[in-house]
Design a protein around this motif. Structure first.
Motif, PDB file in Angstrom:
ATOM      1  N   ARG A   1       0.856  -1.175   0.000  1.00  0.00           N
ATOM      2  CA  ARG A   1       0.000   0.000   0.000  1.00  0.00           C
ATOM      3  C   ARG A   1       0.895   1.229   0.000  1.00  0.00           C
ATOM      4  NH1 ARG A   1      -3.342  -3.194  -1.088  1.00  0.00           N
ATOM      5  NH2 ARG A   1      -5.335  -3.634  -0.060  1.00  0.00           N
ATOM      6  N   LEU A   2       0.447   2.273  -0.674  1.00  0.00           N
ATOM      7  CA  LEU A   2       1.103   3.564  -0.585  1.00  0.00           C
ATOM      8  C   LEU A   2       0.125   4.503   0.118  1.00  0.00           C
ATOM      9  CD1 LEU A   2       3.266   5.340  -3.233  1.00  0.00           C
ATOM     10  CD2 LEU A   2       1.646   6.632  -1.859  1.00  0.00           C
ATOM     11  N   ARG A   3       0.362   4.731   1.397  1.00  0.00           N
ATOM     12  CA  ARG A   3      -0.510   5.619   2.173  1.00  0.00           C
ATOM     13  C   ARG A   3      -0.064   7.060   1.938  1.00  0.00           C
ATOM     14  NH1 ARG A   3      -4.263   1.675   3.582  1.00  0.00           N
ATOM     15  NH2 ARG A   3      -3.247  -0.055   4.672  1.00  0.00           N
ATOM     16  N   LEU A   4      -1.031   7.960   1.807  1.00  0.00           N
ATOM     17  CA  LEU A   4      -0.727   9.357   1.545  1.00  0.00           C
ATOM     18  C   LEU A   4      -1.013  10.186   2.795  1.00  0.00           C
ATOM     19  CD1 LEU A   4       0.287  10.609  -1.099  1.00  0.00           C
ATOM     20  CD2 LEU A   4      -2.032  11.407  -1.525  1.00  0.00           C
ATOM     21  N   LEU A   5       0.028  10.767   3.366  1.00  0.00           N
ATOM     22  CA  LEU A   5      -0.095  11.613   4.566  1.00  0.00           C
ATOM     23  C   LEU A   5       0.365  13.006   4.191  1.00  0.00           C
ATOM     24  CD1 LEU A   5       1.586   9.049   7.000  1.00  0.00           C
ATOM     25  CD2 LEU A   5      -0.857   9.339   6.582  1.00  0.00           C
ATOM     26  N   GLY A   6      -0.539  13.796   3.610  1.00  0.00           N
ATOM     27  CA  GLY A   6      -0.154  15.105   3.102  1.00  0.00           C
ATOM     28  C   GLY A   6       0.789  14.921   1.921  1.00  0.00           C
ATOM     29  N   ASP A   7       2.002  15.491   2.015  1.00  0.00           N
ATOM     30  CA  ASP A   7       2.981  15.320   0.947  1.00  0.00           C
ATOM     31  C   ASP A   7       4.020  14.248   1.298  1.00  0.00           C
ATOM     32  OD1 ASP A   7       4.452  16.637   2.850  1.00  0.00           O
ATOM     33  OD2 ASP A   7       4.798  18.449   1.667  1.00  0.00           O
ATOM     34  N   THR A   8       3.645  13.379   2.253  1.00  0.00           N
ATOM     35  CA  THR A   8       4.496  12.263   2.639  1.00  0.00           C
ATOM     36  C   THR A   8       3.884  10.948   2.168  1.00  0.00           C
ATOM     37  OG1 THR A   8       5.387  13.375   4.593  1.00  0.00           O
ATOM     38  CG2 THR A   8       5.463  10.976   4.598  1.00  0.00           C
TER      39      THR A   8
ATOM     40  N   LEU B   1      16.416   4.493  -5.122  1.00  0.00           N
ATOM     41  CA  LEU B   1      16.608   5.749  -5.849  1.00  0.00           C
ATOM     42  C   LEU B   1      15.549   5.970  -6.921  1.00  0.00           C
ATOM     43  CD1 LEU B   1      20.508   5.855  -6.145  1.00  0.00           C
ATOM     44  CD2 LEU B   1      19.015   7.000  -4.477  1.00  0.00           C
ATOM     45  N   SER B   2      15.245   4.915  -7.686  1.00  0.00           N
ATOM     46  CA  SER B   2      14.222   5.065  -8.726  1.00  0.00           C
ATOM     47  C   SER B   2      12.840   5.247  -8.113  1.00  0.00           C
ATOM     48  CB  SER B   2      14.231   3.860  -9.670  1.00  0.00           C
ATOM     49  OG  SER B   2      14.074   2.651  -8.955  1.00  0.00           O
ATOM     50  N   LEU B   3      12.606   4.619  -6.950  1.00  0.00           N
ATOM     51  CA  LEU B   3      11.333   4.784  -6.253  1.00  0.00           C
ATOM     52  C   LEU B   3      11.177   6.222  -5.766  1.00  0.00           C
ATOM     53  CD1 LEU B   3       8.754   3.681  -4.963  1.00  0.00           C
ATOM     54  CD2 LEU B   3      10.123   2.866  -3.042  1.00  0.00           C
ATOM     55  N   ILE B   4      12.223   6.753  -5.175  1.00  0.00           N
ATOM     56  CA  ILE B   4      12.199   8.146  -4.700  1.00  0.00           C
ATOM     57  C   ILE B   4      11.954   9.097  -5.870  1.00  0.00           C
ATOM     58  CG2 ILE B   4      13.630  10.014  -3.746  1.00  0.00           C
ATOM     59  CD1 ILE B   4      14.958   7.856  -1.976  1.00  0.00           C
ATOM     60  N   ASP B   5      12.665   8.862  -6.972  1.00  0.00           N
ATOM     61  CA  ASP B   5      12.518   9.727  -8.145  1.00  0.00           C
ATOM     62  C   ASP B   5      11.089   9.691  -8.674  1.00  0.00           C
ATOM     63  OD1 ASP B   5      13.694  11.363 -10.336  1.00  0.00           O
ATOM     64  OD2 ASP B   5      13.136   9.628 -11.561  1.00  0.00           O
ATOM     65  N   THR B   6      10.515   8.490  -8.756  1.00  0.00           N
ATOM     66  CA  THR B   6       9.144   8.336  -9.254  1.00  0.00           C
ATOM     67  C   THR B   6       8.139   9.067  -8.374  1.00  0.00           C
ATOM     68  OG1 THR B   6       9.614   6.185 -10.260  1.00  0.00           O
ATOM     69  CG2 THR B   6       7.317   6.666  -9.756  1.00  0.00           C
ATOM     70  N   LEU B   7       8.249   8.874  -7.066  1.00  0.00           N
ATOM     71  CA  LEU B   7       7.274   9.466  -6.152  1.00  0.00           C
ATOM     72  C   LEU B   7       7.442  10.980  -6.034  1.00  0.00           C
ATOM     73  CD1 LEU B   7       7.100   6.752  -3.340  1.00  0.00           C
ATOM     74  CD2 LEU B   7       5.599   7.094  -5.299  1.00  0.00           C
ATOM     75  N   LYS B   8       8.660  11.460  -6.115  1.00  0.00           N
ATOM     76  CA  LYS B   8       8.855  12.914  -6.030  1.00  0.00           C
ATOM     77  C   LYS B   8       8.316  13.608  -7.284  1.00  0.00           C
ATOM     78  CE  LYS B   8      12.186  13.436  -2.393  1.00  0.00           C
ATOM     79  NZ  LYS B   8      13.315  14.210  -1.858  1.00  0.00           N
TER      80      LYS B   8
END
Length: 269
Positions: free
Chosen positions: A216-223, A241-248
């Motif tokens: 699950r990807l829970r959304l807590l504001g911009d987190t 790194l690729s996960l961080i890049d995708t989500l940002k």
């Protein structure tokens, strides 16, 4: 089919078939998930072409799930009726109160029921199972108010029973991870926006591409708070790194991994 069923499960399957045979024809709320897929398979076995699956398409469900559901129904031998649902027209979906699921379920199943009845199908079934009674499920109240029948639950079938029967029927959903409305990733009383659901869907599509078993990807504001099976932590770290890049790129500023792992219902209450 695979090895014979245990006597207990064979009896539950017989009960399910008996419950379904009470009706000359039925419509089924069909999502392509583990439960509704088994229900559709057994219903088609019992009633043949006197079964109308109805799939709801909307922003609350991943588009990949919709596509998979249509292909899956075809392999079973049924063609779903598709209904488009604008959940953002529903105030109590957008506001996201504790009983959001009740209002959303009532809204969606009213449309399903109306569409079914317009085509001469008076009996509407859903895939609720015995284990659903143990969790916080405000949507079940809506099903009761609309007279929706839940034959899996009435036949005493648990989630594990349903997975075992899915294996017996060689259904590809036998090992499919549990799926839920994308809105369940957003904390209660935090307004739901199209942008938030789109970000969750895109983020979870990436997690799916990593081969995670349950996530699950829970959304807590911009987190973003990622939950997954602890056995999959290594895949998260390897692709960090690729996960961080995708989500940002989706507008999220902080990316976290919940060390407690995946837990159904973390946003309840």
């Amino acid at each position: 089919m695979n090895k014979p069923l245990s006597p207990v499960l064979a009896e539950k399957l017989a009960t399910l078939k008996e419950n379904l045979s009470r009706f000359p024809k039925v419509s089924i709320a069909f999502s392509g998930g583990v439960d509704s897929t088994l229900l559709l398979q057994v219903a088609v076995d019992v009633l043949g072409n006197a079964v109308l699956p109805i799939t709801v398409n909307g922003a609350m469900l991943p588009s990949s799930e919709f596509t998979e559901s249509q292909a899956l129904a075809k392999t079973i031998g049924a063609v779903p009726l598709v209904i488009e649902a604008d959940v953002f027209s529903l105030e109590n979906f957008v506001k996201n109160p504790a009983d959001r699921c009740y209002h959303c379920k009532k809204f969606i199943f009213t449309q399903i029921k109306d569409a079914a009845q317009a085509r001469g199908f008076e009996v509407l079934l859903d895939g609720s199972n015995w284990d659903d009674m143990k969790d916080y499920r405000p949507g079940i109240k809506a099903l009761g108010e609309l007279g929706v029948f839940s034959p899996l639950k009435e036949s005493g079938l648990t989630k594990q029973d349903i997975r075992d029967l899915s294996t017996y029927y060689n259904l590809p959903t036998a090992t499919k991870p549990a799926m839920a409305c994308l809105a369940t990733r957003i904390p209660t009383n935090t307004p739901i926006t199209p942008e938030a659901l789109a970000a969750i869907e895109a983020g979870e599509d990436f997690l799916k591409s990593l081969g995670l078993s349950q996530y699950r990807l829970r959304l807590l504001g911009d987190t973003a708070k990622i939950e997954c099976d602890p056995d999959d932590f290594a895949a998260i770290i390897k692709n960090r790194l690729s996960l961080i890049d995708t989500l940002k790129k989706l507008g999220l500023k902080t990316i976290t991994l919940d060390l407690a792992g995946y837990n159904c219902g973390n946003m309840n209450g």
